[in-house]
Design a protein around this motif. Structure first.
Motif, PDB file in Angstrom:
ATOM      1  N   PRO B 143       0.816  -1.222   0.000  1.00 38.10           N
ATOM      2  CA  PRO B 143       0.000   0.000   0.000  1.00 38.10           C
ATOM      3  C   PRO B 143       0.849   1.271   0.000  1.00 38.10           C
ATOM      4  CG  PRO B 143      -0.867  -1.551   1.576  1.00 38.10           C
ATOM      5  CD  PRO B 143       0.402  -2.136   1.064  1.00 38.10           C
ATOM      6  N   GLY B 144       1.951   1.247   0.759  1.00 39.00           N
ATOM      7  CA  GLY B 144       2.836   2.417   0.805  1.00 39.00           C
ATOM      8  C   GLY B 144       3.365   2.746  -0.583  1.00 39.00           C
ATOM      9  N   PHE B 145       3.765   1.692  -1.306  1.00 36.97           N
ATOM     10  CA  PHE B 145       4.309   1.878  -2.644  1.00 36.97           C
ATOM     11  C   PHE B 145       3.231   2.410  -3.586  1.00 36.97           C
ATOM     12  CE2 PHE B 145       5.511   0.631  -6.903  1.00 36.97           C
ATOM     13  CZ  PHE B 145       6.851   0.974  -6.947  1.00 36.97           C
ATOM     14  N   LEU B 146       2.030   1.816  -3.515  1.00 36.64           N
ATOM     15  CA  LEU B 146       0.948   2.207  -4.424  1.00 36.64           C
ATOM     16  C   LEU B 146       0.530   3.662  -4.196  1.00 36.64           C
ATOM     17  CD1 LEU B 146      -1.247  -1.027  -4.389  1.00 36.64           C
ATOM     18  CD2 LEU B 146       0.187  -0.180  -6.243  1.00 36.64           C
ATOM     19  N   VAL B 147       0.342   4.026  -2.906  1.00 34.76           N
ATOM     20  CA  VAL B 147      -0.072   5.404  -2.595  1.00 34.76           C
ATOM     21  C   VAL B 147       1.030   6.378  -3.023  1.00 34.76           C
ATOM     22  CG1 VAL B 147      -0.682   7.010  -0.739  1.00 34.76           C
ATOM     23  CG2 VAL B 147      -1.586   4.703  -0.710  1.00 34.76           C
ATOM     24  N   GLY B 148       2.285   5.997  -2.749  1.00 25.98           N
ATOM     25  CA  GLY B 148       3.414   6.857  -3.109  1.00 25.98           C
ATOM     26  C   GLY B 148       3.565   7.018  -4.612  1.00 25.98           C
ATOM     27  N   TYR B 149       3.290   5.950  -5.355  1.00 25.44           N
ATOM     28  CA  TYR B 149       3.515   5.983  -6.804  1.00 25.44           C
ATOM     29  C   TYR B 149       2.378   6.673  -7.552  1.00 25.44           C
ATOM     30  CZ  TYR B 149       5.330   4.507 -11.307  1.00 25.44           C
ATOM     31  OH  TYR B 149       5.857   4.513 -12.556  1.00 25.44           O
ATOM     32  N   PHE B 150       1.133   6.357  -7.152  1.00 26.52           N
ATOM     33  CA  PHE B 150      -0.008   6.877  -7.917  1.00 26.52           C
ATOM     34  C   PHE B 150      -0.660   8.110  -7.294  1.00 26.52           C
ATOM     35  CE2 PHE B 150       0.196   2.337  -9.099  1.00 26.52           C
ATOM     36  CZ  PHE B 150       0.409   2.503 -10.455  1.00 26.52           C
ATOM     37  N   GLY B 151      -0.218   8.509  -6.089  1.00 27.32           N
ATOM     38  CA  GLY B 151      -0.839   9.646  -5.413  1.00 27.32           C
ATOM     39  C   GLY B 151      -0.498  10.978  -6.069  1.00 27.32           C
ATOM     40  N   ASN B 152      -1.315  11.977  -5.724  1.00 28.29           N
ATOM     41  CA  ASN B 152      -1.117  13.329  -6.211  1.00 28.29           C
ATOM     42  C   ASN B 152      -0.079  14.019  -5.316  1.00 28.29           C
ATOM     43  OD1 ASN B 152      -1.461  15.858  -7.339  1.00 28.29           O
ATOM     44  ND2 ASN B 152      -3.306  16.301  -6.162  1.00 28.29           N
ATOM     45  N   VAL B 153       1.049  14.420  -5.869  1.00 26.56           N
ATOM     46  CA  VAL B 153       2.204  14.835  -5.044  1.00 26.56           C
ATOM     47  C   VAL B 153       1.918  15.918  -3.992  1.00 26.56           C
ATOM     48  CG1 VAL B 153       4.528  15.835  -5.125  1.00 26.56           C
ATOM     49  CG2 VAL B 153       3.939  13.988  -6.646  1.00 26.56           C
ATOM     50  N   PRO B 154       1.303  17.083  -4.345  1.00 24.47           N
ATOM     51  CA  PRO B 154       1.159  18.126  -3.326  1.00 24.47           C
ATOM     52  C   PRO B 154       0.347  17.707  -2.096  1.00 24.47           C
ATOM     53  CG  PRO B 154       0.738  19.005  -5.493  1.00 24.47           C
ATOM     54  CD  PRO B 154       0.806  17.525  -5.637  1.00 24.47           C
ATOM     55  N   LEU B 186       5.121  -1.940  14.069  1.00 22.37           N
ATOM     56  CA  LEU B 186       5.944  -2.806  13.226  1.00 22.37           C
ATOM     57  C   LEU B 186       5.609  -2.611  11.748  1.00 22.37           C
ATOM     58  CD1 LEU B 186       5.801  -6.133  15.246  1.00 22.37           C
ATOM     59  CD2 LEU B 186       7.842  -4.823  14.768  1.00 22.37           C
ATOM     60  N   LEU B 187       4.314  -2.322  11.476  1.00 23.65           N
ATOM     61  CA  LEU B 187       3.879  -2.197  10.083  1.00 23.65           C
ATOM     62  C   LEU B 187       4.249  -0.843   9.469  1.00 23.65           C
ATOM     63  CD1 LEU B 187       0.262  -3.690  10.117  1.00 23.65           C
ATOM     64  CD2 LEU B 187       2.371  -4.799   9.472  1.00 23.65           C
ATOM     65  N   ALA B 188       4.101   0.201  10.264  1.00 18.88           N
ATOM     66  CA  ALA B 188       4.258   1.567   9.744  1.00 18.88           C
ATOM     67  C   ALA B 188       5.616   1.801   9.043  1.00 18.88           C
ATOM     68  CB  ALA B 188       4.037   2.580  10.862  1.00 18.88           C
ATOM     69  N   PRO B 189       6.743   1.312   9.607  1.00 18.18           N
ATOM     70  CA  PRO B 189       8.006   1.539   8.886  1.00 18.18           C
ATOM     71  C   PRO B 189       8.015   0.910   7.502  1.00 18.18           C
ATOM     72  CG  PRO B 189       8.456   0.843  11.119  1.00 18.18           C
ATOM     73  CD  PRO B 189       6.990   0.699  10.911  1.00 18.18           C
ATOM     74  N   TYR B 190       7.380  -0.272   7.357  1.00 15.23           N
ATOM     75  CA  TYR B 190       7.348  -0.927   6.051  1.00 15.23           C
ATOM     76  C   TYR B 190       6.471  -0.149   5.078  1.00 15.23           C
ATOM     77  CZ  TYR B 190       9.629  -4.664   8.481  1.00 15.23           C
ATOM     78  OH  TYR B 190      10.512  -5.378   9.228  1.00 15.23           O
ATOM     79  N   TYR B 191       5.382   0.429   5.618  1.00 14.03           N
ATOM     80  CA  TYR B 191       4.525   1.270   4.778  1.00 14.03           C
ATOM     81  C   TYR B 191       5.358   2.451   4.253  1.00 14.03           C
ATOM     82  CZ  TYR B 191       0.954   4.485   3.292  1.00 14.03           C
ATOM     83  OH  TYR B 191       0.221   5.355   2.526  1.00 14.03           O
ATOM     84  N   LEU B 192       6.066   3.096   5.172  1.00 11.64           N
ATOM     85  CA  LEU B 192       6.869   4.269   4.791  1.00 11.64           C
ATOM     86  C   LEU B 192       8.024   3.883   3.872  1.00 11.64           C
ATOM     87  CD1 LEU B 192       6.838   6.029   8.248  1.00 11.64           C
ATOM     88  CD2 LEU B 192       5.710   6.817   6.193  1.00 11.64           C
ATOM     89  N   LEU B 193       8.555   2.678   4.087  1.00 11.80           N
ATOM     90  CA  LEU B 193       9.616   2.179   3.203  1.00 11.80           C
ATOM     91  C   LEU B 193       9.070   2.010   1.784  1.00 11.80           C
ATOM     92  CD1 LEU B 193      12.586   1.146   3.489  1.00 11.80           C
ATOM     93  CD2 LEU B 193      11.633  -1.144   3.547  1.00 11.80           C
ATOM     94  N   GLY B 194       7.844   1.454   1.683  1.00 10.28           N
ATOM     95  CA  GLY B 194       7.184   1.297   0.377  1.00 10.28           C
ATOM     96  C   GLY B 194       7.002   2.640  -0.295  1.00 10.28           C
ATOM     97  N   ALA B 195       6.553   3.633   0.488  1.00  9.12           N
ATOM     98  CA  ALA B 195       6.336   4.984  -0.044  1.00  9.12           C
ATOM     99  C   ALA B 195       7.667   5.573  -0.509  1.00  9.12           C
ATOM    100  CB  ALA B 195       5.717   5.864   1.029  1.00  9.12           C
TER     101      ALA B 195
END
Lengths: 49, 208
Positions: B143-154, B186-195
């Motif tokens: 999810p971190g990767f998907l939100v980071g990749y497809f999200g609107n930057v601002p 434990l999950l949050a760092p992996y989310y942020l890593l994905g982002a």
């Protein structure tokens, strides 16, 4: 620096996940390595910004 | 008169000592609980430090928040070094906050909460907890990767806060407040890593 940070965090993970008499020393080494590299990273990012 | 004072002082000291001894005998389980709680808080503190550093690395790529990146990383670094030194000092006095025979760790807490014996919990750790850990890594990294990749930057940091908030609520709903919070940590760092990886890929694509 990122590799150093990863090594520090891995040492911290080992210290927290596998309790032993060495754990406090591992934690200290991990904390100092991770903390030191993180500080260097922060300085570099500050310069870039 | 001075003899009376000395006797009074000694009696007072003896009563304080006996009261302390009685109290510690009575409060032994409570003291043990607090010590275990302190250990859990200490381990959480370490993860909060790591989370701060990872968050700092992530927000570097968010235009609105990039200025706070070094502050976050420095905060995490000081927290890690401080806790590690504190742990060594405590262990020098025979109270290791991290490690030691009764050192409660997040993974052991997860395993021992469902397994009756130490061998069973070790086995459970290998069979269930580690694959579960790898599974949640993918569930939070993805999810971190998907939100980071497809999200609107601002407005991206708002999306991340919303997703992390939903994750926290879901963890608390599934595992209970305290354990849910630990698992979320434990999950949050992996989310942020994905982002973070998503931003790197995105930036790389923009530069190319």
């Amino acid at each position: 620096l990122l590799i150093g940070l990863a090594i520090g965090v891995i040492l911290l993970v080992i210290a927290t996940a596998f309790p032993s008499t060495m754990a406090p020393y591992l934690a200290l080494a991990g904390g100092i390595i991770a903390g030191g590299t993180a500080l260097a990273l922060a300085k570099r990012i500050e310069e870039e910004l | 008169v001075s003899g009376d004072k000395a006797l009074l002082g000694l009696t007072g000291l003896a009563s304080v000592a006996s009261a302390y001894a009685m109290l510690t005998m009575q409060l032994q389980p409570l003291v043990q609980t607090f010590q275990n709680l302190a250990k859990q808080i200490f381990v959480l503190g370490i993860w909060i430090g790591v989370l701060f550093i990872v968050s700092g690395l992530v927000v570097r790529y968010i235009p609105d928040l990039s200025a706070s990146s070094p502050k976050l990383i420095r905060g995490g670094a000081y927290l890690l070094v401080g806790l590690a030194v504190l742990n060594l000092l405590f262990s020098a006095f025979g109270i290791p906050l991290m490690g030691g025979p009764t050192g409660g760790t997040v993974m052991q807490l997860l395993a021992s909460s469902v397994a009756p014996s130490i061998y069973a919990s070790q086995l459970l750790l290998m069979i269930i907890v580690i694959p579960l850990f790898l599974g949640v890594f993918m569930l939070s990294f993805g999810p971190g990767f998907l939100v980071g990749y497809f999200g609107n930057v601002p407005t991206l940091h708002k999306y991340h806060l919303i997703v992390l908030g939903i994750m926290l609520l879901m963890c608390m709903a599934i595992f209970g407040t305290a354990l849910g919070f630990i698992i979320w940590m434990l999950l949050a760092p992996y989310y942020l890593l994905g982002a973070c990886v998503a931003y790197m890929v995105r930036r790389g694509a923009e530069l190319a």
